[in-house]
Design a protein around this motif. Structure first.
Motif, PDB file in Angstrom:
ATOM      1  N   HIS A 144     -11.606  78.005  53.230  1.00  0.00           N
ATOM      2  CA  HIS A 144     -12.544  78.351  54.302  1.00  0.00           C
ATOM      3  C   HIS A 144     -12.338  77.461  55.530  1.00  0.00           C
ATOM      4  O   HIS A 144     -12.120  77.961  56.644  1.00  0.00           O
ATOM      5  CB  HIS A 144     -13.987  78.261  53.803  1.00  0.00           C
ATOM      6  N   LYS A 145     -12.395  76.160  55.343  1.00  0.00           N
ATOM      7  CA  LYS A 145     -12.208  75.269  56.487  1.00  0.00           C
ATOM      8  C   LYS A 145     -10.793  75.411  57.055  1.00  0.00           C
ATOM      9  O   LYS A 145     -10.599  75.359  58.277  1.00  0.00           O
ATOM     10  CB  LYS A 145     -12.486  73.819  56.092  1.00  0.00           C
ATOM     11  N   SER A 146      -9.807  75.609  56.181  1.00  0.00           N
ATOM     12  CA  SER A 146      -8.440  75.805  56.654  1.00  0.00           C
ATOM     13  C   SER A 146      -8.337  77.039  57.536  1.00  0.00           C
ATOM     14  O   SER A 146      -7.674  77.022  58.582  1.00  0.00           O
ATOM     15  CB  SER A 146      -7.474  75.926  55.473  1.00  0.00           C
ATOM     16  N   ALA A 147      -9.007  78.121  57.125  1.00  0.00           N
ATOM     17  CA  ALA A 147      -8.977  79.354  57.916  1.00  0.00           C
ATOM     18  C   ALA A 147      -9.604  79.134  59.288  1.00  0.00           C
ATOM     19  O   ALA A 147      -9.089  79.607  60.312  1.00  0.00           O
ATOM     20  CB  ALA A 147      -9.693  80.471  57.172  1.00  0.00           C
ATOM     21  N   VAL A 148     -10.720  78.417  59.307  1.00  0.00           N
ATOM     22  CA  VAL A 148     -11.406  78.135  60.578  1.00  0.00           C
ATOM     23  C   VAL A 148     -10.486  77.324  61.505  1.00  0.00           C
ATOM     24  O   VAL A 148     -10.301  77.661  62.680  1.00  0.00           O
ATOM     25  CB  VAL A 148     -12.724  77.381  60.336  1.00  0.00           C
ATOM     26  N   ALA A 149      -9.909  76.237  60.980  1.00  0.00           N
ATOM     27  CA  ALA A 149      -9.055  75.378  61.798  1.00  0.00           C
ATOM     28  C   ALA A 149      -7.800  76.108  62.261  1.00  0.00           C
ATOM     29  O   ALA A 149      -7.365  75.967  63.420  1.00  0.00           O
ATOM     30  CB  ALA A 149      -8.687  74.127  61.010  1.00  0.00           C
ATOM     31  N   TYR A 150      -7.224  76.898  61.385  1.00  0.00           N
ATOM     32  CA  TYR A 150      -6.014  77.662  61.696  1.00  0.00           C
ATOM     33  C   TYR A 150      -6.291  78.696  62.791  1.00  0.00           C
ATOM     34  O   TYR A 150      -5.552  78.791  63.781  1.00  0.00           O
ATOM     35  CB  TYR A 150      -5.549  78.330  60.408  1.00  0.00           C
ATOM     36  N   MET A 151      -7.388  79.430  62.647  1.00  0.00           N
ATOM     37  CA  MET A 151      -7.743  80.404  63.671  1.00  0.00           C
ATOM     38  C   MET A 151      -8.129  79.694  64.970  1.00  0.00           C
ATOM     39  O   MET A 151      -7.895  80.212  66.068  1.00  0.00           O
ATOM     40  CB  MET A 151      -8.856  81.322  63.187  1.00  0.00           C
ATOM     41  N   GLY A 152      -8.710  78.506  64.846  1.00  0.00           N
ATOM     42  CA  GLY A 152      -9.025  77.729  66.036  1.00  0.00           C
ATOM     43  C   GLY A 152      -7.771  77.389  66.834  1.00  0.00           C
ATOM     44  O   GLY A 152      -7.763  77.470  68.070  1.00  0.00           O
ATOM     45  N   LEU A 153      -6.704  77.020  66.137  1.00  0.00           N
ATOM     46  CA  LEU A 153      -5.424  76.803  66.810  1.00  0.00           C
ATOM     47  C   LEU A 153      -4.960  78.089  67.486  1.00  0.00           C
ATOM     48  O   LEU A 153      -4.463  78.070  68.621  1.00  0.00           O
ATOM     49  CB  LEU A 153      -4.368  76.341  65.803  1.00  0.00           C
ATOM     50  N   GLY A 154      -5.146  79.199  66.793  1.00  0.00           N
ATOM     51  CA  GLY A 154      -4.696  80.485  67.314  1.00  0.00           C
ATOM     52  C   GLY A 154      -5.397  80.902  68.594  1.00  0.00           C
ATOM     53  O   GLY A 154      -4.824  81.614  69.422  1.00  0.00           O
ATOM     54  N   THR A 155      -6.640  80.451  68.789  1.00  0.00           N
ATOM     55  CA  THR A 155      -7.380  80.861  69.988  1.00  0.00           C
ATOM     56  C   THR A 155      -6.697  80.386  71.271  1.00  0.00           C
ATOM     57  O   THR A 155      -6.867  80.996  72.330  1.00  0.00           O
ATOM     58  CB  THR A 155      -8.830  80.320  69.978  1.00  0.00           C
ATOM     59  N   VAL A 156      -5.945  79.311  71.176  1.00  0.00           N
ATOM     60  CA  VAL A 156      -5.246  78.798  72.357  1.00  0.00           C
ATOM     61  C   VAL A 156      -4.000  79.630  72.660  1.00  0.00           C
ATOM     62  O   VAL A 156      -3.605  79.786  73.820  1.00  0.00           O
ATOM     63  CB  VAL A 156      -4.851  77.322  72.163  1.00  0.00           C
ATOM     64  N   LEU A 157      -3.405  80.195  71.631  1.00  0.00           N
ATOM     65  CA  LEU A 157      -2.137  80.913  71.791  1.00  0.00           C
ATOM     66  C   LEU A 157      -2.324  82.366  72.196  1.00  0.00           C
ATOM     67  O   LEU A 157      -1.448  82.945  72.856  1.00  0.00           O
ATOM     68  CB  LEU A 157      -1.333  80.847  70.488  1.00  0.00           C
TER      69      LEU A 157
END
Length: 401
Positions: A144-157
């Motif tokens: 769960h936290k990994s998905a949040v952090a990973y998608m958070g990185l994606g928001t910049v790209l």
């Protein structure tokens, strides 16, 4: 291929659209933006082979030997400060109880990493087209936290687009037992079969390794611009065949009401406008799965020239590939404009050891934010591309389903 297929093409039913012209229900689409989906190209924007460059130059043209023994040129290991910033942003997002489908740059703030990712985004779009991050703490954080952090990185790209007819904006590359021989209805990422060189229906694809296979499942990438140059030198006849809009791609039933079950297109395009760059869109599984339409006489059989072109393209990609193995906690981001990617067949561990599992993101980069000017009517939309079936809402499952 019958000559009549090349003599005329249907006129595009629409002009380039503006995102503001498509209001959507925020109860269905939390960020107010709907994935555009799969579409045929604007046929009047498809350029003939004679308009293509004999040779491409620049940073998008690279060879495996440029990077094979130089990981410092394409690998970034997260440092402690970056992980701390990412962890704090993920914890805040989780505490706010915002649905994962509503994550954005506004509610996932990572100033230092954001600056790095903005630079990397430019490199993905206009440079070598790939990056490998290492040291993402998936085992410590859990899915769960990994998905949040990973998608958070994606928001910049870029902007998350749906990856299938069920609206998955967080996808899962995992063998769920689907039969890879049923190509007309099975997506290969849901099997352990080999994936040939291809590009996904987005501008950028991200893969986060959650668990590795027992054997195989290794990654290969190639510069499609290096492939193009090689074809132009060795097999210009193949290059020309790949630029013709004579290729049909299956949609495997992931269609909205009133849409056709396949798309007629080319493999290599030119970007719209002056000095357009060469853009590639290819997946042999979506061509091979069309036999049901070919056998029924709905679309033509592949010509000998097309069969040869597909074979030579795969062989050329394989010969020029850069090979890498994704370890747990690795994140690979790739351009789908000018990089093709593949993976080897794999065998999973026996239970209870987890099966190979990659979390996948498809990200759109519209023209207004530095994206390529593609010959598709949705090129100006924020969530161009992807797969959208009717008004299927976006969802973020934390595992394959």
């Amino acid at each position: 291929m019958a000559p009549s297929l090349l003599e005329s093409q249907p006129a595009a039913p629409h002009q380039l659209s503006n995102p503001s012209q498509k209001p959507v229900d925020r109860k269905i689409f939390p960020d107010g933006i709907k994935t555009s989906g799969q579409h045929p190209p604007l046929y009047d924007q498809i350029k003939p082979y004679s308009s293509f460059p004999k040779e491409i130059s620049g940073e998008t043209v690279w060879k495996a030997e440029d990077y094979k023994d130089n990981p410092e040129r394409w690998v970034h290991v997260f440092n402690d400060d970056e992980i701390d910033e990412l962890s704090a942003a993920a914890d805040k997002f989780l505490a706010d109880k915002t649905p994962l489908t509503g994550i954005s740059k506004e509610n996932f703030v990572i100033p230092k990493l954001g600056a790095l990712l903005t630079s990397i985004r430019t490199e993905i779009l206009n440079g070598k087209g790939f990056i490998l991050f290492k040291g993402f703490p998936v085992e410590k954080w859990g899915n769960h936290k990994s998905a949040v952090a990973y998608m958070g990185l994606g928001t910049v790209l870029g902007y998350f687009v749906s990856q299938n007819g069920r609206g998955h904006v967080l996808g899962h590359v995992k063998d769920v037992g689907d039969d890879p021989t049923q190509t007309h209805k099975v997506r290969i990422y849901r099997t352990n079969a080999r994936q040939f060189f291809h590009a996904d229906d987005s501008d950028i694809v991200g893969l986060l390794c959650i668990a590795r296979a027992l054997e195989g499942g290794e990654s290969d990438i190639v510069s499609s611009h290096h492939v193009w140059n090689t074809l132009q030198k060795e097999r210009p006849d193949v290059a020309e065949t790949l630029t013709k809009p004579i290729w049909y791609f299956d949609r495997k039933g992931e269609v909205s009401v009133g849409e056709e079950s396949y798309i007629k297109t080319s493999v290599f395009y030119l970007e719209r406008g002056e000095n357009g760059r060469v853009y590639s869109k290819w997946d042999p599984y979506y061509v091979k799965s069309l036999s049901r339409f070919m056998d029924a006489g709905v679309i033509p059989q592949l010509s000998p020239e097309q069969v040869e072109a597909a074979k030579v393209l795969e062989e050329t990609c394989h010969r020029l590939r850069l090979h890498m193995i994704l370890e747990v906690g690795d994140i690979q981001f790739l351009s789908n404009e000018h990089v093709l990617h593949a993976r080897t067949e794999y065998k999973d561990h026996a239970p209870p050891t987890p099966r190979r599992h990659l979390m996948r993101l498809w990200l759109a980069t519209p023209e207004s934010e530095g994206g390529w000017k593609l010959p598709f009517h949705d090129s100006a939309e924020k969530k161009r591309g992807g797969i959208q079936v009717n008004n299927q809402p976006p969802v973020c499952p934390l595992d394959a389903e």
